[in-house]
Design a protein around this motif. Structure first.
Motif, mmCIF file in Angstrom:
data_model
loop_
_atom_site.group_PDB
_atom_site.id
_atom_site.type_symbol
_atom_site.label_atom_id
_atom_site.label_comp_id
_atom_site.label_asym_id
_atom_site.label_seq_id
_atom_site.Cartn_x
_atom_site.Cartn_y
_atom_site.Cartn_z
ATOM 1 N N SER A 1 45.310 34.880 39.173
ATOM 2 C CA SER A 1 44.854 34.915 37.770
ATOM 3 C C SER A 1 45.907 34.352 36.819
ATOM 4 C CB SER A 1 44.526 36.351 37.357
ATOM 5 O OG SER A 1 45.707 37.074 37.089
ATOM 6 N N ASN A 2 47.173 34.485 37.194
ATOM 7 C CA ASN A 2 48.285 34.126 36.303
ATOM 8 C C ASN A 2 48.257 34.928 35.001
ATOM 9 O OD1 ASN A 2 50.661 32.731 35.771
ATOM 10 N ND2 ASN A 2 49.619 31.141 34.597
ATOM 11 N N GLN A 3 47.597 36.103 35.039
ATOM 12 C CA GLN A 3 47.539 36.965 33.854
ATOM 13 C C GLN A 3 48.146 38.318 34.175
ATOM 14 O OE1 GLN A 3 43.558 37.011 31.898
ATOM 15 N NE2 GLN A 3 43.028 35.468 33.409
ATOM 16 N N LEU A 4 48.680 38.996 33.156
ATOM 17 C CA LEU A 4 49.099 40.375 33.368
ATOM 18 C C LEU A 4 47.848 41.159 33.766
ATOM 19 C CD1 LEU A 4 51.620 40.851 30.418
ATOM 20 C CD2 LEU A 4 52.128 40.687 32.854
ATOM 21 N N GLY A 5 48.008 42.065 34.715
ATOM 22 C CA GLY A 5 46.833 42.760 35.272
ATOM 23 C C GLY A 5 46.464 42.181 36.621
ATOM 24 N N GLY A 6 47.165 41.100 37.004
ATOM 25 C CA GLY A 6 46.931 40.495 38.323
ATOM 26 C C GLY A 6 45.483 40.076 38.485
ATOM 27 N N ASN A 7 44.953 40.227 39.677
ATOM 28 C CA ASN A 7 43.592 39.748 39.921
ATOM 29 C C ASN A 7 42.519 40.690 39.384
ATOM 30 O OD1 ASN A 7 44.396 37.344 40.808
ATOM 31 N ND2 ASN A 7 43.884 37.635 42.965
ATOM 32 N N SER A 8 42.937 41.788 38.711
ATOM 33 C CA SER A 8 41.909 42.583 38.014
ATOM 34 C C SER A 8 41.444 41.831 36.769
ATOM 35 C CB SER A 8 42.398 43.995 37.674
ATOM 36 O OG SER A 8 43.380 43.975 36.662
ATOM 37 N N ALA A 9 42.108 40.696 36.463
ATOM 38 C CA ALA A 9 41.589 39.828 35.401
ATOM 39 C C ALA A 9 40.394 39.026 35.909
ATOM 40 C CB ALA A 9 42.683 38.876 34.930
ATOM 41 N N LEU A 10 40.218 38.970 37.244
ATOM 42 C CA LEU A 10 39.151 38.133 37.818
ATOM 43 C C LEU A 10 38.088 38.948 38.542
ATOM 44 C CD1 LEU A 10 41.435 35.512 39.653
ATOM 45 C CD2 LEU A 10 40.542 35.338 37.334
ATOM 46 N N TRP A 11 38.368 40.189 38.824
ATOM 47 C CA TRP A 11 37.512 40.921 39.769
ATOM 48 C C TRP A 11 36.165 41.292 39.159
ATOM 49 C CZ3 TRP A 11 38.269 46.754 41.038
ATOM 50 C CH2 TRP A 11 38.426 47.481 39.872
ATOM 51 N N ASN A 12 35.276 41.819 40.054
ATOM 52 C CA ASN A 12 33.930 42.185 39.607
ATOM 53 C C ASN A 12 33.771 43.686 39.390
ATOM 54 O OD1 ASN A 12 32.952 39.519 39.715
ATOM 55 N ND2 ASN A 12 32.924 39.672 41.943
ATOM 56 N N ASN A 13 34.884 44.417 39.393
ATOM 57 C CA ASN A 13 34.868 45.872 39.130
ATOM 58 C C ASN A 13 34.032 46.681 40.110
ATOM 59 O OD1 ASN A 13 36.222 46.172 36.257
ATOM 60 N ND2 ASN A 13 34.884 44.396 36.174
ATOM 61 N N LYS A 14 33.790 46.131 41.294
ATOM 62 C CA LYS A 14 32.994 46.892 42.264
ATOM 63 C C LYS A 14 33.949 47.804 43.017
ATOM 64 C CE LYS A 14 31.042 43.076 43.801
ATOM 65 N NZ LYS A 14 30.294 42.122 44.585
ATOM 66 N N ILE A 15 33.757 49.094 42.855
ATOM 67 C CA ILE A 15 34.718 49.994 43.498
ATOM 68 C C ILE A 15 34.044 50.929 44.490
ATOM 69 C CG2 ILE A 15 36.495 49.959 41.711
ATOM 70 C CD1 ILE A 15 35.351 52.576 40.627
ATOM 71 N N SER A 16 34.717 51.130 45.601
ATOM 72 C CA SER A 16 34.359 52.225 46.508
ATOM 73 C C SER A 16 35.557 52.490 47.401
ATOM 74 C CB SER A 16 33.096 51.927 47.312
ATOM 75 O OG SER A 16 33.257 50.832 48.121
ATOM 76 N N LEU A 17 35.674 53.747 47.805
ATOM 77 C CA LEU A 17 36.793 54.115 48.665
ATOM 78 C C LEU A 17 36.485 53.663 50.082
ATOM 79 C CD1 LEU A 17 39.493 55.767 48.768
ATOM 80 C CD2 LEU A 17 38.125 57.725 49.494
ATOM 81 N N ILE A 18 37.504 53.200 50.798
ATOM 82 C CA ILE A 18 37.344 52.835 52.203
ATOM 83 C C ILE A 18 36.606 53.984 52.910
ATOM 84 C CG2 ILE A 18 39.664 53.757 52.654
ATOM 85 C CD1 ILE A 18 40.025 51.946 54.929
#
Ligand SMILES: Cc1cc2nc3c(=O)[nH]c(=O)nc-3n(C[C@H](O)[C@H](O)[C@H](O)COP(=O)(O)OP(=O)(O)OC[C@H]3O[C@@H](n4cnc5c(N)ncnc54)[C@H](O)[C@@H]3O)c2cc1C
Length: 463
Positions: free
Chosen positions: A69-86
């Motif tokens: 991403s080259n942004q602060l926040g790393g690739n959470s600047a690009l992600w789709n916010n889909k979350i689930s625990l392994i």
């Protein structure tokens, strides 16, 4: 020449989800924390189309294209916010060196802190003898660096556009590091307690290989990913047949969240999501990542932006393209898949860049084809079709979930970090991120990474 000479309890490399959650917790407990991040783009907030070729990678296979991403926040600047625990199945299959119940407790604790419904984050059920989990989209998390207001915290200092370039250790204990910014200025930071690498699945092995002279030879090895493939173009009839068949499995046709099946074969897991259309922006993005010329990059980024606007317009009109199944697979560990330093190339901090060597084994390709056809082939469990779908390397998207490159010890003690994520051979260096995963299942990694940071912060507070 040292510009700043400051002292911190904890120095964290990387401001992505791993680093942000860790810094947030430690700072709340009144520790002085520094975050170092090489990202140079500090103004753009969550701009998904502003990514660059990963600056510390020199070469990677055509079908392996990691985004940066080259942004602060790393690739959470690009992600789709889909979350689930392994899932417990993946956890057990990876032989993690602590109990799933412990991970679950930290996951619940984090969900409470972030005001999220934990039931949705670790949802697992059975449907017609197929086990499945479901991700939830936690849009409010967005870019975690910004949503956690990391830069406003009085106990956290940020050094952006900077990378560590030298570690000074006394015996096995790191006392200070030198960081360099893109102007070439070097500063020294003193460390009271610990140095923690949260530089990402590829960033961690890259920086560790550069900084540690006698590094563990396993660092960078066993690179696993989570290759995605779009299989379709399915007609609306096909898809409605699927939706009717699996009303329980998919919420409704308009709001298709990601559902991951636990169909496993010889320890391989497959995840599935119903998507719409084979996305041409993938091809554009891949070209963009690979392209080194300024002009073609500009042109491609314009096309990607216009295409995103076009998609938004279609979705406003409730028009969808053709449907497809998006399948994603786990990968077994293979010592031939790795990241290695390329002594002939240097990045902007004078660190040696890395090359990526990554492929599938013949066995893996056979298993993927088998899994695909078990799901949506002639005798498909979820959809019976007369088409023969095949896993093709040139159609995949890989590099978004690089894992296992500094893996945690499992039963054979063959990892790089112990069960508390401490790097072996050092008293106060820790690592977090998907690089510590012992295997790469199908679950999207970020919530598990955040949970591990929550767990790690409790361990560090007691040092
Ligand atoms: C398009 C896309 C969509 C995604 N969607 C999802 C999703 O829906 N759900 C999900 O769970 N995951 C998703 N992911 C994956 C998710 O983004 C990552 O799992 C997550 O960002 C990893 O967090 P991290 O903190 O470990 O690493 P990163 O987010 O990669 O952060 C690492 C940070 O370290 C910094 N860094 C690297 N090297 C150095 C260095 N030498 N010096 C200083 N700083 C350094 C980087 O600049 C970066 O800011 C997606 C990824 C992409 C690219």
């Amino acid at each position: 020449m040292s510009k700043i000479n400051k002292q911190y309890d904890f120095v964290i490399i990387g401001s992505g989800p791993a680093g942000s959650i860790l810094a947030w917790n430690l700072a709340k407990s009144n520790f002085k924390v520094a975050i170092i991040d090489r990202a140079t783009n500090i103004k753009i907030f969550n701009d998904k189309n502003s990514f660059i070729f990963t600056p510390y990678i020199n070469n990677s296979p055509n079908y392996y294209t990691p985004l940066f991403s080259n942004q602060l926040g790393g690739n959470s600047a690009l992600w789709n916010n889909k979350i689930s625990l392994i899932t417990k199945e993946e956890f057990v299959s990876g032989k993690w060196p602590f109990n799933y119940e412990e991970l679950l407790a930290y996951s619940k604790n984090l969900a409470k802190q972030l005001d999220l419904d934990h039931q949705k984050i670790s949802f697992v059920d059975d449907f017609k003898n197929i086990k499945f989990s479901r991700s939830t989209r936690a849009k409010k998390l967005g870019n975690l660096y910004f949503s956690l207001k990391i830069s406003d915290h009085k106990n956290i200092d940020i050094y952006h556009s900077s990378s560590p370039v030298n570690i000074n250790s006394n015996e096995d204990c790191v006392k200070k590091i030198n960081i360099k910014n893109i102007k070439g200025e070097i500063s020294e930071l003193k460390i009271n307690k610990a140095l923690i690498f949260c530089a990402g699945g590829l960033g961690n092995p890259h920086i560790l290989k550069n900084l540690l002279k006698d590094h563990n030879t396993l660092i960078g090895k066993k690179l696993s990913d989570h290759p995605h493939i779009n299989i379709g173009n399915l007609s609306k009839n096909d898809i409605s047949e699927f939706i009717n068949f699996s009303k329980y499995f998919i919420n409704n046709s308009e709001q298709m969240d990601e559902d991951s099946l636990f169909l496993s074969l010889k320890n391989y897991f497959v995840g599935l999501q119903v998507d719409f259309s084979q996305d041409p922006s993938r091809i554009l993005k891949r070209l963009f990542i690979k392209s080194r010329s300024f002009l073609s990059k500009k042109l491609l980024s314009l096309l990607i932006n216009y295409y995103s606007l076009f998609l938004k317009f279609l979705s406003l009109l409730k028009i969808r393209g053709k449907y497809s199944f998006e399948l994603f697979f786990s990968q077994n560990q293979n010592l031939n898949n790795l990241m290695e330093l390329d002594p002939n190339s240097k990045d902007e901090f004078d660190l040696v860049k890395s090359n990526i060597i990554w492929d599938f084994t013949r066995d893996e390709l056979d298993i993927y084809n088998h899994l695909i056809n078990q799901l949506i082939g002639k005798e498909g469990l979820l959809l019976k079709t007369n088409n023969f779908f095949k896993f093709r390397k040139n159609k995949i998207m890989a590099g978004l979930h690089p894992s296992c490159t500094t893996q945690i010890d499992n039963e054979n003690n063959l990892g790089c970090v112990d069960k508390n994520l401490k790097l072996k051979g050092y008293d106060n260096i820790f690592i977090n991120g998907s690089s510590v995963f012992p295997n790469n299942g199908f679950t999207n990694p970020t919530w598990t990474i955040m949970t591990l940071s929550n767990r790690l912060s409790k361990h560090l507070e007691d040092l």
